[in-house]
Design a protein around this motif. Structure first.
Motif, PDB file in Angstrom:
ATOM      1  N   ASP A 240       0.851  -1.176   0.000  1.00 31.75           N
ATOM      2  CA  ASP A 240       0.000   0.000   0.000  1.00 31.75           C
ATOM      3  C   ASP A 240       0.896   1.239   0.000  1.00 31.75           C
ATOM      4  OD1 ASP A 240      -1.359   2.250   1.838  1.00 31.75           O
ATOM      5  OD2 ASP A 240      -2.923   1.172   0.744  1.00 31.75           O
ATOM      6  N   ALA A 241       0.722   2.087  -1.009  1.00 34.26           N
ATOM      7  CA  ALA A 241       1.594   3.252  -1.149  1.00 34.26           C
ATOM      8  C   ALA A 241       1.465   4.197   0.035  1.00 34.26           C
ATOM      9  CB  ALA A 241       1.271   3.990  -2.445  1.00 34.26           C
ATOM     10  N   ASN A 242       0.262   4.324   0.589  1.00 35.14           N
ATOM     11  CA  ASN A 242       0.078   5.213   1.730  1.00 35.14           C
ATOM     12  C   ASN A 242       0.869   4.742   2.943  1.00 35.14           C
ATOM     13  OD1 ASN A 242      -1.623   7.079   0.518  1.00 35.14           O
ATOM     14  ND2 ASN A 242      -3.423   5.816   0.879  1.00 35.14           N
ATOM     15  N   ALA A 243       0.924   3.419   3.126  1.00 37.30           N
ATOM     16  CA  ALA A 243       1.665   2.872   4.258  1.00 37.30           C
ATOM     17  C   ALA A 243       3.155   3.185   4.122  1.00 37.30           C
ATOM     18  CB  ALA A 243       1.440   1.368   4.357  1.00 37.30           C
ATOM     19  N   LEU A 244       3.681   3.094   2.900  1.00 36.61           N
ATOM     20  CA  LEU A 244       5.085   3.429   2.685  1.00 36.61           C
ATOM     21  C   LEU A 244       5.346   4.900   3.000  1.00 36.61           C
ATOM     22  CD1 LEU A 244       7.962   2.972   1.712  1.00 36.61           C
ATOM     23  CD2 LEU A 244       7.157   3.293  -0.645  1.00 36.61           C
ATOM     24  N   MET A 245       4.469   5.777   2.530  1.00 43.71           N
ATOM     25  CA  MET A 245       4.680   7.196   2.758  1.00 43.71           C
ATOM     26  C   MET A 245       4.556   7.547   4.240  1.00 43.71           C
ATOM     27  SD  MET A 245       5.633   8.144  -0.110  1.00 43.71           S
ATOM     28  CE  MET A 245       5.856   9.860   0.331  1.00 43.71           C
ATOM     29  N   SER A 246       3.686   6.849   4.927  1.00 43.46           N
ATOM     30  CA  SER A 246       3.572   7.071   6.373  1.00 43.46           C
ATOM     31  C   SER A 246       4.855   6.660   7.073  1.00 43.46           C
ATOM     32  CB  SER A 246       2.385   6.286   6.942  1.00 43.46           C
ATOM     33  OG  SER A 246       1.160   6.770   6.429  1.00 43.46           O
ATOM     34  N   ALA A 247       5.432   5.540   6.636  1.00 42.48           N
ATOM     35  CA  ALA A 247       6.687   5.073   7.226  1.00 42.48           C
ATOM     36  C   ALA A 247       7.824   6.047   6.930  1.00 42.48           C
ATOM     37  CB  ALA A 247       7.026   3.680   6.702  1.00 42.48           C
ATOM     38  N   LEU A 248       7.840   6.606   5.725  1.00 46.89           N
ATOM     39  CA  LEU A 248       8.861   7.599   5.389  1.00 46.89           C
ATOM     40  C   LEU A 248       8.675   8.860   6.223  1.00 46.89           C
ATOM     41  CD1 LEU A 248       8.966   7.130   1.518  1.00 46.89           C
ATOM     42  CD2 LEU A 248      10.904   6.807   3.056  1.00 46.89           C
TER      43      LEU A 248
END
Length: 519
Positions: free
Chosen positions: A238-246
């Motif tokens: 999920d792209a949103n999950a990656l951006m949240s982690a970043l």
């Protein structure tokens, strides 16, 4: 005004389909800048440390080196496995498990003296028996049809002292690139699919399906040792999950980001590197399904698509326009003129559709793996552009595993947006898949003239002639509009400011042995 309205339309679509992170908005001064270098370098390298890498897909059912189908899996396992030779960031093949190699004058015999003292990750020394086993097992089991075809011409793999001698039935000027794809593994080990053992700079530690893969520095590596102690490849489908982690700074390095994702990140925490993905992104059309079995329909679609507008709307102009199944890193095979074979022309597109019997257009489905934001973004723009000529396209987002089984393996689709890479530095690796009898020919392209060109290219020993044949084959794909070619995507990599050493390769690989923290 039209361009502004179109950009607003895309932005709305991206928000409603949740393709990009929401995060905190930043001004242009606060957002991360785009670098033009293919490596980053500043400060003294530090040995040691842990790294978390964000990747967008799981690694599939098997980690066996001969069962790798997805480019993302090969990309990660490049750090674990090696062949007798291996590619470099500059596009050359250099000795790896082998110390060197020689080729007989007739091009039929390759001799590889093994490097002394190369160890597998389990502590065993690599022997000629391991190399012979690897070649024989790869030939029998590989799922890579181009590699299988190259190995089918091998008439013998034998030991001569500490050397391995490979003989061919006929010369193959690309054979060394295929040698690099045969990863060397122990001949008495049976757990490669779940606990891989290779000779690379990192060794396998653990895997949690759909969560992560952990590797650690191999202390007894024969070559330049890795700087990092441990690397965790963390999966974010999920792209949103990656951006949240970043945003939370829990990911140190992330690959294959979009321009929108990059622009949300702070330049104080992350620096951005730009390369290209070494992929042929296209709207791939199932040539066996109506109306895509009609060449005029396919050509009309090529005229209907404005690639420059796609690049501008999805990546602020970054990326390299393509007109066929060869990307720019394949310098001598790349024909830039094909990029403009189908200039954007709505009236020409409508005219060809009418000639093909589709003056009122038609409906179609674009099946896209939803975890690949760049492909979803492009599909959104394609829907709008194709609509201008009366083609009503609907996007069908699917999970990656569904795409692999139904679209790629099952050929149960009308069209799809994806990018195909080359598994080695041979133009054949990009072009062979479109021969009529190749099991990876998911678009069902069937052209006897194309098959004949590829067959001749595979056996010629004249490099200039082979290059010309590959160029003719690539042009034929363009002339017959096998697909609607779009771009070699810009590849944005973000890396924390206290890290350096990341390199872009002309192949779809990720080499973390050079990445390091800096003082």
């Amino acid at each position: 005004m039209k361009k502004r309205m179109f950009a607003l339309f895309l932005s709305a679509l991206l928000l409603t389909t949740v393709l990009c992170a929401c995060g905190d908005e930043k001004s242009s001064e606060e957002a991360g800048g785009i670098g033009s270098d293919t490596t980053s370098s500043s400060g003294e390298p530090v040995t040691g440390g842990e790294l978390v890498v964000g990747i967008s897909q799981d690694l599939g059912d098997s980690l066996d080196p001969y069962q790798l189908t997805a480019a993302g899996t090969r990309e990660v396992l490049f750090n674990i496995y090696e062949g007798l030779v291996k590619p470099t960031a500059s596009g050359e093949y250099v000795p790896a498990v082998a110390a060197e190699h020689t080729v007989s004058e007739d091009g039929l015999t390759y001799t590889f003296p093994l490097r002394e003292g190369v160890l597998f990750h389990n502590g065993d020394t690599v022997t000629t028996d391991d190399v012979i086993y690897s070649f024989e097992t790869c030939a029998e089991t590989t799922v890579d049809t181009a590699l299988a075809a190259a190995l089918s011409a091998v008439t013998g793999v034998a030991a001569d002292g500490n050397s391995v001698v490979i003989t061919l039935a006929e010369p193959n000027p690309d054979f060394l690139s295929y040698v690099g794809m045969v990863y060397i593994v122990p001949d008495d080990y049976t757990e490669q699919s779940t606990s891989p053992v290779g000779t690379g700079p990192f060794k396998f530690v653990s895997r949690s399906v759909q969560e992560n893969l952990v590797v650690e520095k191999f202390a007894d590596y024969w070559g330049e040792p890795a700087y990092l102690d441990t690397v965790t490849f963390k999966i974010f489908e999920d792209a949103n999950a990656l951006m949240s982690a970043l945003s939370a700074e829990s990911v140190d390095l992330a690959i294959h980001l979009t321009i929108d994702q990059v622009n949300t990140l702070s330049a104080e925490t992350y620096k951005t590197l730009e390369g290209t993905m070494n992929l042929v992104q296209a709207l791939y059309l199932n040539n066996a399904v109506e109306p895509f079995d009609n060449e005029k329909v396919r050509q009309a679609m090529c005229y209907a698509v404005n690639v420059e507008e796609i690049l501008q709307l999805t990546s602020e102009g970054h990326g390299a326009k393509l007109g066929t199944s060869i990307y720019p890193a394949f310098t001598k095979y790349f024909d830039e003129s094909l990029n403009d074979a189908y200039p954007y022309d709505v009236e020409k597109a409508k005219e060809l559709l009418a000639e093909a019997g589709y003056e009122d257009g038609f409906e179609m489905t674009i099946t896209v793996p939803s975890n690949y934001t760049p492909h979803m973004n492009v599909a959104q723009v394609l829907v709008e552009q194709l609509g201008q000529v009366g083609i009503t396209a609907t996007i069908e987002p699917v999970e990656w595993e569904t795409w692999l089984t139904r679209v790629y393996a099952g050929r149960d689709f009308e069209s799809t947006v994806l990018g195909f890479d080359a598994s080695n530095l041979s133009a054949g690796a990009l072009l062979n898949r479109w021969t009529s009898d190749d099991e990876n020919n998911m678009i069902n392209y069937n052209n006897p003239e194309y098959d004949a060109l590829m067959e001749e290219a595979a056996v010629t020993t004249d490099d200039a002639k082979q290059t010309e044949l590959y160029k003719q084959a690539a042009k034929l794909l363009s002339d017959t509009a096998a697909n609607v070619y779009i771009q070699d995507l810009a590849d944005f990599v973000v890396i924390k400011s206290n890290l350096d050493g990341y390199q872009f390769y002309p192949l779809y690989v990720m080499d973390l042995s050079t990445v390091h923290y800096v003082q």
